[in-house]
Design an enzyme around this catalytic site. Structure first.
Site, PDB file in Angstrom:
ATOM      1  N   LYS A  74      -2.063  -1.553  -3.854  1.00  0.00           N
ATOM      2  CA  LYS A  74      -2.953  -0.395  -3.792  1.00  0.00           C
ATOM      3  C   LYS A  74      -2.143   0.886  -3.907  1.00  0.00           C
ATOM      4  CE  LYS A  74      -6.010   1.790  -0.509  1.00  0.00           C
ATOM      5  NZ  LYS A  74      -6.586   1.761   0.797  1.00  0.00           N
ATOM      6  N   LYS A 131       0.868  -1.182   0.000  1.00  0.00           N
ATOM      7  CA  LYS A 131       0.000   0.000   0.000  1.00  0.00           C
ATOM      8  C   LYS A 131       0.897   1.223   0.000  1.00  0.00           C
ATOM      9  CE  LYS A 131      -3.572   2.476   2.522  1.00  0.00           C
ATOM     10  NZ  LYS A 131      -4.533   2.431   3.617  1.00  0.00           N
TER      11      LYS A 131
HETATM   12  C1  PBG Z   1      -7.045   3.813   5.461  1.00  0.00           C
HETATM   13  C2  PBG Z   1      -7.562   3.481   4.105  1.00  0.00           C
HETATM   14  C3  PBG Z   1      -7.449   4.325   3.016  1.00  0.00           C
HETATM   15  C4  PBG Z   1      -8.074   3.679   1.939  1.00  0.00           C
HETATM   16  C5  PBG Z   1      -8.541   2.444   2.404  1.00  0.00           C
HETATM   17  N1  PBG Z   1      -8.223   2.336   3.751  1.00  0.00           N
HETATM   18  C6  PBG Z   1      -6.909   5.687   2.903  1.00  0.00           C
HETATM   19  C7  PBG Z   1      -5.613   6.007   3.509  1.00  0.00           C
HETATM   20  O1  PBG Z   1      -4.725   5.161   3.667  1.00  0.00           O
HETATM   21  O2  PBG Z   1      -5.462   7.173   3.871  1.00  0.00           O
HETATM   22  C8  PBG Z   1      -8.168   4.279   0.564  1.00  0.00           C
HETATM   23  C9  PBG Z   1      -9.158   3.718  -0.367  1.00  0.00           C
HETATM   24  C10 PBG Z   1      -9.440   4.577  -1.532  1.00  0.00           C
HETATM   25  O3  PBG Z   1      -8.806   5.626  -1.771  1.00  0.00           O
HETATM   26  O4  PBG Z   1     -10.353   4.210  -2.257  1.00  0.00           O
HETATM   27  N2  PBG Z   1      -6.905   2.822   6.356  1.00  0.00           N
END
Ligand code: PBG
Length: 306
Positions: A231, A178
């Site tokens: 991601k 991520k």
């Molecule tokens: C945070 C989380 C995020 C997303 C999923 N879980 C955002 C972040 O890390 O700030 C993003 C998903 C998306 O942008 O569609 N735990």
């Protein structure tokens, strides 16, 4: 006959945003066509989607500021609306595959995924909170937990907590690679969960790194992950392929909020053909090696003609 890749509704997971209350529906302004829903309306949405062939849903809570605190205590309070709704959803639709999110940010007054002290994220102290959160979610009957927090060692920690409590059948879809991305902003609008200070670069990955994704994949695999996720998806297709070629676990890709918003915004101006570009995007993610795609386009994909 010679087409190599096909996307079907069985490949997709539809992310949904849950509101406290009833009969509530509010559009996320930066994500046209995506609505935060109260549990009663979400049940109807899930019923509709199941009929369209979408079988899996990833549910995130939009938590009111008054319920947020430093330790995200509402995240493991069984009487809280998110956990109650999950239970109801699984009761009404046992055949739906329900995934939940494990991270502190929706419940944290600091807007971070981990516990903050003096401007720093405390990794190991966060694990204890994530453990309670994952256990409370498992107790509602859900199928997959999705640790999106990126703390070190959390997959192994959560696996142990789940197993010790008899939830050996709850799977872990680890957010393995991520990245600290600019493409999450519309999601943070949806949940009103933007960090109150700093950024997430101390726990999310540097977009410049590729080999590190392999290291993360190795760790998550050893710790007991059932899926590895990359991601965002569109700007990380090479990472999806890298993990696919180096792992025997199913690979998931999260086609994130900003990727959805870009296409919607361009289509609204008539600059892109939304249906065509959406299908091409999902196809490219699958072609890159994703077995599973989390996408806000899931319903549109299932609804619109090809
Ligand atoms: C945070 C989380 C995020 C997303 C999923 N879980 C955002 C972040 O890390 O700030 C993003 C998903 C998306 O942008 O569609 N735990």
């Amino acid at each position: 006959m010679v087409e190599e890749t096909r996307v079907t509704t069985s490949d997709l997971i539809f992310p949904l945003f849950l509101l406290e209350g009833s009969n509530l529906k509010s559009e996320v302004s930066s994500m046209p066509g995506i609505f935060r829903l109260s549990a009663d309306l979400m049940l109807k949405e899930i019923e509709q989607c199941l009929k369209l062939g979408i079988k899996a849903f990833d549910i995130f809570p939009a938590v009111d500021d008054q319920h947020k605190d430093q330790k995200a205590t509402k995240s493991y309070d069984a009487t809280f609306f998110y956990l109650r709704a999950l239970k109801e959803i699984k009761k009404q639709f046992p055949e739906a595959c329900i995934m939940t999110d494990v991270a502190m940010d929706p419940y944290s007054s600091d807007g971070h995924d981990g516990l903050v002290k003096d401007g720093k994220i405390l990794n190991d102290e966060t694990l204890e909170i994530l453990g309670k959160m994952a256990l409370a979610q498992a107790e509602t009957g859900i199928d997959i937990i999705g640790p999106s927090d990126m703390m070190d060692g959390r997959v192994g920690y959560l696996r142990k907590v789940l197993d010790k409590n008899g939830f050996t059948e709850v799977s872990i879809m680890s957010y393995t690679a991520k990245y600290a991305s600019g493409f999450y902003n519309p999601f943070r609008d949806a949940l009103d969960s933007a960090p109150k200070f700093g950024d997430k670069k101390t726990y999310q990955m540097n977009p410049a790194n590729r080999t590190e994704a392999l290291l993360e994949a190795q760790l998550d695999t050893d710790e007991g992950a059932d899926f590895l996720m990359v991601k965002p998806a569109m700007t990380y297709l090479d990472i999806i392929r890298l993990l696919k070629d180096n792992s025997t676990l199913p690979i998931a890709a999260y086609n994130v909020s900003g990727e959805y918003s870009m296409i919607k915004a361009a289509a609204q101006r008539g600059w892109l053909d939304e249906d065509r570009v959406m299908r091409e995007t999902l196809l490219s993610i699958k072609r890159a090696g994703a077995d599973v795609i989390l996408t806000y386009f899931a319903k549109a994909f299932a609804t619109q003609p090809t």
